[in-house]
Design a protein around this motif. Structure first.
Motif, PDB file in Angstrom:
ATOM      1  N   ARG A  50     -14.378 -14.676  17.385  1.00 18.52           N
ATOM      2  CA  ARG A  50     -13.659 -13.426  17.632  1.00 18.52           C
ATOM      3  C   ARG A  50     -12.360 -13.751  18.341  1.00 18.52           C
ATOM      4  NH1 ARG A  50     -16.511  -8.796  16.842  1.00 18.52           N
ATOM      5  NH2 ARG A  50     -18.684  -9.205  16.330  1.00 18.52           N
ATOM      6  N   ASN A  88     -10.103 -20.999  38.631  1.00 15.96           N
ATOM      7  CA  ASN A  88      -9.150 -20.166  37.896  1.00 15.96           C
ATOM      8  C   ASN A  88      -7.905 -20.963  37.509  1.00 15.96           C
ATOM      9  OD1 ASN A  88      -9.876 -17.122  37.618  1.00 15.96           O
ATOM     10  ND2 ASN A  88     -10.650 -17.714  39.628  1.00 15.96           N
ATOM     11  N   LYS A 124     -13.322 -25.357  15.541  1.00 14.17           N
ATOM     12  CA  LYS A 124     -14.607 -25.910  15.999  1.00 14.17           C
ATOM     13  C   LYS A 124     -15.728 -25.026  15.477  1.00 14.17           C
ATOM     14  CE  LYS A 124     -12.905 -27.837  20.296  1.00 14.17           C
ATOM     15  NZ  LYS A 124     -12.896 -27.720  21.758  1.00 14.17           N
ATOM     16  N   VAL A 142      -5.411 -22.846  29.365  1.00 14.40           N
ATOM     17  CA  VAL A 142      -4.817 -21.857  28.454  1.00 14.40           C
ATOM     18  C   VAL A 142      -3.360 -22.232  28.167  1.00 14.40           C
ATOM     19  CG1 VAL A 142      -4.068 -19.446  28.296  1.00 14.40           C
ATOM     20  CG2 VAL A 142      -6.349 -19.983  29.149  1.00 14.40           C
ATOM     21  N   LEU A 177     -12.174 -14.174  31.493  1.00 15.20           N
ATOM     22  CA  LEU A 177     -11.034 -15.028  31.152  1.00 15.20           C
ATOM     23  C   LEU A 177     -11.317 -15.743  29.834  1.00 15.20           C
ATOM     24  CD1 LEU A 177      -9.870 -16.733  34.497  1.00 15.20           C
ATOM     25  CD2 LEU A 177      -8.742 -14.923  33.216  1.00 15.20           C
ATOM     26  N   VAL A 205      -8.771 -23.045  34.507  1.00 15.74           N
ATOM     27  CA  VAL A 205      -8.849 -22.242  33.276  1.00 15.74           C
ATOM     28  C   VAL A 205      -7.445 -21.899  32.779  1.00 15.74           C
ATOM     29  CG1 VAL A 205      -9.493 -19.963  32.379  1.00 15.74           C
ATOM     30  CG2 VAL A 205     -11.134 -21.273  33.721  1.00 15.74           C
ATOM     31  N   GLN A 259     -13.054 -14.591  27.390  1.00 14.36           N
ATOM     32  CA  GLN A 259     -12.875 -13.631  26.290  1.00 14.36           C
ATOM     33  C   GLN A 259     -11.401 -13.354  26.026  1.00 14.36           C
ATOM     34  OE1 GLN A 259     -14.939  -9.928  25.635  1.00 14.36           O
ATOM     35  NE2 GLN A 259     -16.610 -10.596  26.933  1.00 14.36           N
ATOM     36  N   ILE A 260     -10.642 -13.154  27.094  1.00 16.59           N
ATOM     37  CA  ILE A 260      -9.228 -12.768  26.955  1.00 16.59           C
ATOM     38  C   ILE A 260      -8.444 -13.864  26.238  1.00 16.59           C
ATOM     39  CG2 ILE A 260      -7.092 -12.361  28.263  1.00 16.59           C
ATOM     40  CD1 ILE A 260      -8.906 -11.036  30.412  1.00 16.59           C
ATOM     41  N   PHE A 261      -8.708 -15.127  26.600  1.00 22.18           N
ATOM     42  CA  PHE A 261      -7.933 -16.234  26.053  1.00 22.18           C
ATOM     43  C   PHE A 261      -8.675 -16.998  24.949  1.00 22.18           C
ATOM     44  CE2 PHE A 261      -4.429 -15.608  28.725  1.00 22.18           C
ATOM     45  CZ  PHE A 261      -4.874 -15.327  30.013  1.00 22.18           C
ATOM     46  N   ASN A 262      -9.776 -16.412  24.451  1.00 23.12           N
ATOM     47  CA  ASN A 262     -10.520 -17.018  23.330  1.00 23.12           C
ATOM     48  C   ASN A 262     -10.840 -18.482  23.592  1.00 23.12           C
ATOM     49  OD1 ASN A 262      -9.967 -14.535  21.826  1.00 23.12           O
ATOM     50  ND2 ASN A 262      -7.896 -15.366  21.588  1.00 23.12           N
ATOM     51  N   ILE A 263     -11.384 -18.749  24.779  1.00 23.79           N
ATOM     52  CA  ILE A 263     -11.682 -20.124  25.179  1.00 23.79           C
ATOM     53  C   ILE A 263     -13.010 -20.547  24.559  1.00 23.79           C
ATOM     54  CG2 ILE A 263     -12.184 -21.606  27.174  1.00 23.79           C
ATOM     55  CD1 ILE A 263     -10.339 -19.785  28.802  1.00 23.79           C
ATOM     56  N   THR A 264     -13.071 -21.787  24.099  1.00 29.81           N
ATOM     57  CA  THR A 264     -14.310 -22.309  23.517  1.00 29.81           C
ATOM     58  C   THR A 264     -15.410 -22.300  24.576  1.00 29.81           C
ATOM     59  OG1 THR A 264     -12.925 -23.831  22.265  1.00 29.81           O
ATOM     60  CG2 THR A 264     -15.290 -24.241  22.231  1.00 29.81           C
ATOM     61  N   SER A 291     -17.304 -21.802  16.624  1.00 31.21           N
ATOM     62  CA  SER A 291     -17.433 -21.749  18.089  1.00 31.21           C
ATOM     63  C   SER A 291     -16.710 -20.534  18.654  1.00 31.21           C
ATOM     64  CB  SER A 291     -16.865 -23.018  18.719  1.00 31.21           C
ATOM     65  OG  SER A 291     -17.644 -24.117  18.334  1.00 31.21           O
ATOM     66  N   ILE A 292     -15.574 -20.217  18.070  1.00 29.70           N
ATOM     67  CA  ILE A 292     -14.872 -18.980  18.454  1.00 29.70           C
ATOM     68  C   ILE A 292     -14.828 -18.116  17.202  1.00 29.70           C
ATOM     69  CG2 ILE A 292     -12.742 -17.970  19.354  1.00 29.70           C
ATOM     70  CD1 ILE A 292     -12.172 -20.806  20.502  1.00 29.70           C
ATOM     71  N   HIS A 314      -9.421 -12.020  20.780  1.00 32.31           N
ATOM     72  CA  HIS A 314      -9.096 -10.875  21.631  1.00 32.31           C
ATOM     73  C   HIS A 314      -7.716 -10.311  21.270  1.00 32.31           C
ATOM     74  CE1 HIS A 314      -8.751  -8.386  25.164  1.00 32.31           C
ATOM     75  NE2 HIS A 314      -7.642  -9.007  25.507  1.00 32.31           N
ATOM     76  N   LEU A 363     -14.794 -15.548  35.358  1.00 32.41           N
ATOM     77  CA  LEU A 363     -14.682 -16.640  34.391  1.00 32.41           C
ATOM     78  C   LEU A 363     -15.065 -16.208  32.979  1.00 32.41           C
ATOM     79  CD1 LEU A 363     -15.972 -19.766  36.358  1.00 32.41           C
ATOM     80  CD2 LEU A 363     -13.649 -18.905  36.094  1.00 32.41           C
ATOM     81  N   GLU A 394      -8.018 -23.441  20.115  1.00 29.18           N
ATOM     82  CA  GLU A 394      -8.393 -22.085  20.523  1.00 29.18           C
ATOM     83  C   GLU A 394      -7.308 -21.142  20.004  1.00 29.18           C
ATOM     84  OE1 GLU A 394      -8.719 -22.799  24.696  1.00 29.18           O
ATOM     85  OE2 GLU A 394     -10.706 -23.704  24.501  1.00 29.18           O
ATOM     86  N   PRO A 395      -7.690 -20.031  19.366  1.00 22.16           N
ATOM     87  CA  PRO A 395      -6.700 -19.189  18.698  1.00 22.16           C
ATOM     88  C   PRO A 395      -6.054 -18.164  19.618  1.00 22.16           C
ATOM     89  CG  PRO A 395      -8.895 -18.362  18.259  1.00 22.16           C
ATOM     90  CD  PRO A 395      -9.073 -19.556  19.143  1.00 22.16           C
TER      91      PRO A 395
END
Lengths: 358, 285
Positions: free
Chosen positions: B230, B22, B203, B29, A149, B25, A151-156, B227-228, B232, A146, B271-272
């Motif tokens: 960085r 999963n 955010k 996405v 994932l 998530v 990090q990969i998808f830049n999830i808040t 909040s974000i 990837h 988790l 989310e970017p």
């Protein structure tokens, strides 16, 4: 036979061994002598019971085996930590060179494969060491799953991940009877509950530590969970109780010195004074309850925090102006006074037990 | 409990949890990436830079750092440094409108708490132009001061050089993203700042803070972080960034004008993700 955990079975085996030693001592001192029939019946019963327990729980028959078991537990724990770290770094080493689809597949497959291996080991292995090790590795894989994932998808970032990790860890802990996983589940659920409590009161979830009272609901829930029946699970209730106390008393200790971070709309001095009183009262209550219920973990943890509250109070009052030798002398005298009190309490308890046996 | 929830059932529940979490998530996405992006700025290396000390031996992944600024509270300040993420618009009135309880601080000296809100980042807009104006003003002052004093005055010379460097950096290297507003409702913010290429709604975390001006306590806001912060970099763009990392190593971290531009899309969940990357200056190794 009532549902037993491995720890219960081991305690029974230890009692049998002690009983046999005590019986020999009583016979040598001519206090007691069993007839041949009685001796034979007891010996047969104990032999059958020990055989059954050894077959079911893989218990230690003697002190030599006990020492080896301790070594195996330590090796299993270190092995799980090292293997978990290895998996983390292995993935970090290579993940950047994989396309996104492959990254996702690996992240999902890792905990599933590890879980399948754990299930297989649980069926084949009696002692449970490899099963527990594999279960801990499975947990590490799921945390990696988790978090990567995210990090990969830049999830808040969100506290929901802690909820999922807690749930997963609880499932693994109860399936494999692993206290370390229960501890991981408790830590994760504490983060989640505290973050939620913080969010409900309007603050950013990650800042739940900015208001230590956010930890109190989690502490209460954990303490209540310790009252649930845990037959067949070694030491789970102790883990619940100890963590509940840590999660309660540490915030109380912090708030007793830093009232500015409390939710209470009162003067800082009043808040600190109130939490200091609460700290003393609740730690004393924990010691009392622990003695009453014969829960040594509650007594010991209550002791530790009562002492901490006392010594930090001494520090507040005297450190600045008192000569250091005198300060430490007072601490020593306070410890001796507590020793005296506990000795009296123990003596009282012994007298009560003797009275009950008459 | 143990009779119903056997070990076998618990293992199966664990399997189900892996799959469900999963799925949740990945669906999130997908939801973020589907539909019209909330913001689509075309940024450069100035706004999305490689992290310092790139190509860690133990981590082969790469994320670009989002660089952004705020204007200092004092409009006439000749200080060439920005206030530490505490802009003038984030004053006590604004904090109250964002839902912060400032009375608690005033009444009982409480340590302020943080909140996650939506922040508007303006790209190469009025805030950036104002920053340039202030840097120019600081440079003009320093130059005039340097000319007035003898050329042997080290302090004046250093000040002149640093303001000159600062102005040059602002023009060519520093980020052009500036935080200009915040709110609880992103839709309302988007209605006010409708240009999706110029205004990014992200955010971020804001915290009230306090300072003393002429011995009087003053409350103001501080933007702690995005909040974000960085983004990837997927594998398909790694070759370009690896080449730039190698060049950075040879240049020993010296900052150079931007070498790439990047279309960054913010999805429906703010989310970017990287939409495309273009090289704008050749890379020589």
């Amino acid at each position: 036979m009532k549902a037993l955990s491995k720890a219960d079975a081991q305690r029974r085996a230890d009692r049998i061994s002690e009983f046999q030693s005590e019986l020999r001592a009583l016979e040598d001192e001519e206090v007691l002598s069993l007839h041949q029939e009685q001796r034979s019946a007891v010996a047969t019963y104990h032999d059958n019971l020990l055989t059954q327990l050894a077959a079911t729980f893989d218990i230690d028959a003697n002190s030599h085996e006990r020492q080896l078991s301790l070594g195996m537990k330590i090796a299993s724990f270190l092995g799980a930590l090292a293997l978990g770290a290895s998996i983390f770094f292995l993935f970090y080493q290579f993940w950047g060179r994989f396309p996104t689809t492959l990254q996702v597949l690996i992240l999902i497959a890792a905990p599933m494969l590890s879980l399948a291996v754990t299930m297989l080991l649980a069926q084949k292995e009696r002692s449970g060491y490899y099963t527990k090790l594999s279960a801990m590795v499975t947990f590490v894989c799921f945390v990696l799953n988790l978090s990567m994932l995210g990090q990969i998808f830049n999830i808040t970032p969100s506290p929901n991940a802690f909820f999922v990790w807690a749930l997963f860890s609880f499932l693994l802990a109860y399936a494999s009877d692993t206290r370390l996983l229960l501890a991981a589940a408790i830590v994760s659920s504490t983060f989640f509950l505290s973050a939620q409590a913080g969010t409900w009161s309007g603050l950013y979830w990650f800042g739940f530590g900015e208001r230590p009272e956010n930890f109190f609901p989690a502490a209460l829930l954990l303490f209540l969970a310790s009252f649930a029946a845990h037959n067949g699970f070694s030491g789970f209730r102790v883990i619940y109780r100890v963590f509940a106390m840590l999660i309660f008393f540490l915030p109380v200790l912090i708030l007793s010195h830093w009232g500015a971070i409390s939710y209470l709309p009162l003067d800082q001095t009043i808040i600190e004074g109130s939490y200091q009183v609460a700290g003393f009262l609740f730690s004393a209550a924990a010691i009392w309850l622990g003695i009453k219920k014969e829960w040594p973990d509650l007594v010991n943890t209550g002791n530790v925090f009562f002492t901490l509250f006392l010594y930090t109070k001494f520090f507040d009052w005297w450190w600045e102006w008192m000569p250091k030798y005198l300060f430490f002398l007072i601490i020593a005298l306070a410890s001796i006074a507590m020793l005296f009190v506990f000795k009296r309490l123990r003596r009282t308890s012994t007298l009560v037990t003797q009275e009950a046996h008459r | 409990m143990k009779a119903f929830l056997t070990a076998h059932r618990l293992w199966l529940l664990a399997f189900a949890l892996i799959l469900l979490s999963n799925a949740a998530v990945l669906l999130g996405v997908q939801a973020n990436a589907s539909g019209k992006p909330t913001s689509v700025p075309l940024l450069s290396e100035r706004e999305l830079s490689l992290p310092y000390g790139t190509s860690s031996r133990d981590n082969s992944g790469l994320s670009l750092r989002i660089n952004w600024h705020t204007l200092s509270r004092d409009a006439n300040s000749t200080n060439r440094y920005y206030d530490y993420r505490s802009p003038a618009w984030l004053d006590a009135d604004k904090l109250e409108s964002l839902g912060f309880d400032l009375q608690a601080r005033l009444k009982s000296r409480k340590k302020p708490v943080s909140k996650e809100l939506f922040i508007v980042l303006e790209f190469e807009g009025n805030a950036y132009q104002e920053a340039l104006r202030r840097a120019q003003y600081a440079y003009d002052n320093a130059e005039a001061h340097y000319q007035l004093r003898t050329q042997n005055n080290m302090l004046a010379q250093n000040n002149y050089q640093s303001t000159k460097d600062r102005l040059e950096q602002l023009r060519t290297i520093e980020s052009r993203l500036y935080a200009i507003d915040a709110g609880n409702d992103p839709k309302q913010l988007r209605e006010h700042y409708s240009d999706r290429a110029k205004f990014i709604i992200v955010k971020g975390v804001i915290r009230p803070d306090y300072g003393y001006i002429h011995t009087k306590e003053k409350l103001f806001g501080h933007i702690s972080r995005l909040s974000i912060n960085r983004v990837h970099v997927p594998l398909k763009y790694r070759k370009l960034f690896d080449a730039i990392s190698e060049q950075n190593k040879l240049q020993r971290g010296e900052r150079v004008p931007p070498r790439y531009e990047l279309k960054l899309a913010y999805g429906s969940r703010y989310e970017p993700y990287i939409d495309s990357v273009m090289l704008i200056r050749p890379i020589f190794n």
